[in-house]
Design a protein around this motif. Structure first.
Motif, mmCIF file in Angstrom:
data_model
loop_
_atom_site.group_PDB
_atom_site.id
_atom_site.type_symbol
_atom_site.label_atom_id
_atom_site.label_comp_id
_atom_site.label_asym_id
_atom_site.label_seq_id
_atom_site.Cartn_x
_atom_site.Cartn_y
_atom_site.Cartn_z
ATOM 1 N N VAL A 84 0.838 -1.207 0.000
ATOM 2 C CA VAL A 84 0.000 0.000 0.000
ATOM 3 C C VAL A 84 0.872 1.255 0.000
ATOM 4 N N LEU A 85 1.928 1.267 0.809
ATOM 5 C CA LEU A 85 2.819 2.424 0.868
ATOM 6 C C LEU A 85 3.464 2.695 -0.484
ATOM 7 N N ILE A 86 3.869 1.634 -1.169
ATOM 8 C CA ILE A 86 4.492 1.801 -2.489
ATOM 9 C C ILE A 86 3.497 2.390 -3.474
ATOM 10 N N PHE A 87 2.262 1.876 -3.475
ATOM 11 C CA PHE A 87 1.248 2.391 -4.390
ATOM 12 C C PHE A 87 0.920 3.849 -4.073
ATOM 13 N N LEU A 88 0.776 4.186 -2.809
ATOM 14 C CA LEU A 88 0.483 5.567 -2.444
ATOM 15 C C LEU A 88 1.627 6.498 -2.844
ATOM 16 N N GLY A 89 2.873 6.054 -2.595
ATOM 17 C CA GLY A 89 4.019 6.860 -3.000
ATOM 18 C C GLY A 89 4.094 7.039 -4.499
ATOM 19 N N LEU A 90 3.783 5.969 -5.243
ATOM 20 C CA LEU A 90 3.808 6.046 -6.705
ATOM 21 C C LEU A 90 2.753 7.024 -7.210
ATOM 22 N N ILE A 91 1.570 6.987 -6.611
ATOM 23 C CA ILE A 91 0.500 7.914 -7.005
ATOM 24 C C ILE A 91 0.916 9.355 -6.732
ATOM 25 N N LEU A 92 1.511 9.597 -5.569
ATOM 26 C CA LEU A 92 1.922 10.957 -5.223
ATOM 27 C C LEU A 92 3.021 11.465 -6.148
ATOM 28 N N VAL A 93 3.977 10.592 -6.481
ATOM 29 C CA VAL A 93 5.087 10.997 -7.335
ATOM 30 C C VAL A 93 4.619 11.315 -8.751
ATOM 31 N N LEU A 94 3.671 10.540 -9.262
ATOM 32 C CA LEU A 94 3.237 10.680 -10.653
ATOM 33 C C LEU A 94 2.096 11.666 -10.833
ATOM 34 N N THR A 95 1.701 12.365 -9.793
ATOM 35 C CA THR A 95 0.641 13.361 -9.888
ATOM 36 C C THR A 95 1.171 14.711 -9.427
ATOM 37 N N PRO A 96 0.459 15.795 -9.758
ATOM 38 C CA PRO A 96 0.906 17.124 -9.325
ATOM 39 C C PRO A 96 0.952 17.291 -7.806
ATOM 40 N N ILE A 97 0.332 16.373 -7.061
ATOM 41 C CA ILE A 97 0.320 16.485 -5.603
ATOM 42 C C ILE A 97 1.744 16.472 -5.057
ATOM 43 N N GLY A 98 2.559 15.554 -5.574
ATOM 44 C CA GLY A 98 3.951 15.479 -5.136
ATOM 45 C C GLY A 98 4.117 14.681 -3.855
ATOM 46 N N LEU A 99 5.332 14.172 -3.668
ATOM 47 C CA LEU A 99 5.641 13.352 -2.490
ATOM 48 C C LEU A 99 6.341 14.209 -1.453
ATOM 49 N N SER A 100 5.713 14.358 -0.294
ATOM 50 C CA SER A 100 6.293 15.110 0.812
ATOM 51 C C SER A 100 5.762 14.529 2.112
ATOM 52 N N ALA A 101 6.269 15.022 3.224
ATOM 53 C CA ALA A 101 5.809 14.516 4.518
ATOM 54 C C ALA A 101 4.314 14.764 4.705
ATOM 55 N N ASN A 102 3.854 15.950 4.319
ATOM 56 C CA ASN A 102 2.439 16.280 4.499
ATOM 57 C C ASN A 102 1.536 15.449 3.602
ATOM 58 N N THR A 103 1.905 15.299 2.318
ATOM 59 C CA THR A 103 1.063 14.517 1.412
ATOM 60 C C THR A 103 1.078 13.038 1.774
ATOM 61 N N THR A 104 2.210 12.563 2.307
ATOM 62 C CA THR A 104 2.275 11.167 2.733
ATOM 63 C C THR A 104 1.337 10.906 3.900
ATOM 64 N N ARG A 105 1.364 11.792 4.891
ATOM 65 C CA ARG A 105 0.453 11.629 6.032
ATOM 66 C C ARG A 105 -0.998 11.727 5.594
ATOM 67 N N ALA A 106 -1.285 12.671 4.711
ATOM 68 C CA ALA A 106 -2.665 12.833 4.243
ATOM 69 C C ALA A 106 -3.137 11.607 3.479
ATOM 70 N N SER A 107 -2.270 11.043 2.628
ATOM 71 C CA SER A 107 -2.665 9.866 1.850
ATOM 72 C C SER A 107 -2.890 8.661 2.754
ATOM 73 N N LEU A 108 -2.091 8.538 3.814
ATOM 74 C CA LEU A 108 -2.248 7.410 4.731
ATOM 75 C C LEU A 108 -3.586 7.455 5.460
ATOM 76 N N ILE A 109 -3.922 8.621 5.997
ATOM 77 C CA ILE A 109 -5.174 8.687 6.761
ATOM 78 C C ILE A 109 -6.382 8.590 5.829
#
Length: 283
Positions: free
Chosen positions: A85-110
């Motif tokens: 799940v973490l890999i898929f969420l990270g991949l989605i964040l990286v490949l979208t304008p949202i971007g991968l950061s501490a805040n977006t990672t926490r938001a995607s997890l919850i």
């Protein structure tokens, strides 16, 4: 004893579907708050590790692997699926304008955890009156279904490997462009104390470490002590450019010489890359 009775009631509640759903929601909210408010502390590690490596997978296990699976298998699956799940969420964040950061990672997890609970609740609604009662979970076999567990973990490993390979192959590596300043002999130990009516000879070393052909523009300037000098060259990927710069020292005093590098990718807009400067004393 009252304490034992209370503990038993809590454990019994956590064994129910609603108890597990509420636990996922509560832990996700608390862990997110701790990670936001107390980053880098012991509490962040205590809540962060299970939040990353258990909660996402446990939510998935509840959706797809709950019935007929032993507690041991559920635990192992929760760990493995959390990584997936973490890999898929990270991949989605990286490949979208949202971007991968501490805040977006926490938001995607919850959001994932709450979304999984919502789907679980919608999917497994209680059977209404007049319908056949569902078979109690306790009546289900408790044996470990090794074929299902092994297949799931093997599939997880294959997917993780494929995604990791894809990320390595398609990764956009950091720029390897550099520029440096030396004297005319190539030494970085530049003598900055000079006499009047002499020439300060320097060399600016540049390398195009961008992804393709670029135009490099070097601007050497000081508004008072010498006129601005502009140099420009088109460099292919990996090309080197050593530009000699001569500054006539015709004024007494201390001055700063700035070396500003601008880069324009092929078909793109020019941008400021960086600045080098030295202070020179003329007497």
């Amino acid at each position: 004893m009252p304490g034992q009775a209370t503990t038993g009631s809590i454990v019994s509640f956590l064994k129910t579907e609603n108890g597990q759903r509420l636990s996922i929601i509560a832990f996700s909210i608390v862990a997110t708050l701790v990670l936001v408010l107390l980053p880098g502390t012991a509490a962040a590690y205590v809540f962060g590790l299970p939040y990353l490596f258990f909660i996402p997978g446990f939510a998935v296990v509840r959706l797809f692997f709950w019935k007929g699976t032993s507690d041991e298998a559920k635990f192992v699956l929760s760990l493995g699926l959390s990584i997936l799940v973490l890999i898929f969420l990270g991949l989605i964040l990286v490949l979208t304008p949202i971007g991968l950061s501490a805040n977006t990672t926490r938001a995607s997890l919850i959001l994932f955890a709450l979304g999984a609970v919502a789907v679980d609740l919608r999917w497994k609604r209680p059977v209404g009156k007049g319908k056949a009662a569902q078979k109690p979970e306790d009546a289900l076999p408790k044996t470990v279904k090794l074929d299902k567990v092994v297949a799931a973990m093997l599939g997880t490993a294959l997917v993780v490997s494929a995604i990791s390979l894809g990320l390595i192959v398609t990764a956009k590596y950091p720029s390897r462009t550099y520029f440096a300043l030396t004297d005319e002999n190539g030494s970085a130990n530049i003598n900055t104390s000079r006499t009047i009516n002499t020439t300060l000879s320097l060399v600016v070393h540049m390398k195009n470490g961008e992804s393709g052909q670029c135009t490099f523009r070097l601007v050497v300037e000081n508004e008072t002590f010498f006129p601005t000098q502009n140099f420009s060259r088109q460099l292919d990927k990996g090309d080197l450019w050593n530009q000699s710069v001569n500054i006539s020292l015709v004024y007494y005093g201390d001055f700063r010489a700035d070396f500003n590098l601008y880069i324009q990718p092929e078909g793109g807009s020019e941008y400021f890359y960086g600045n080098l400067h030295i202070w020179v004393s003329v007497d």
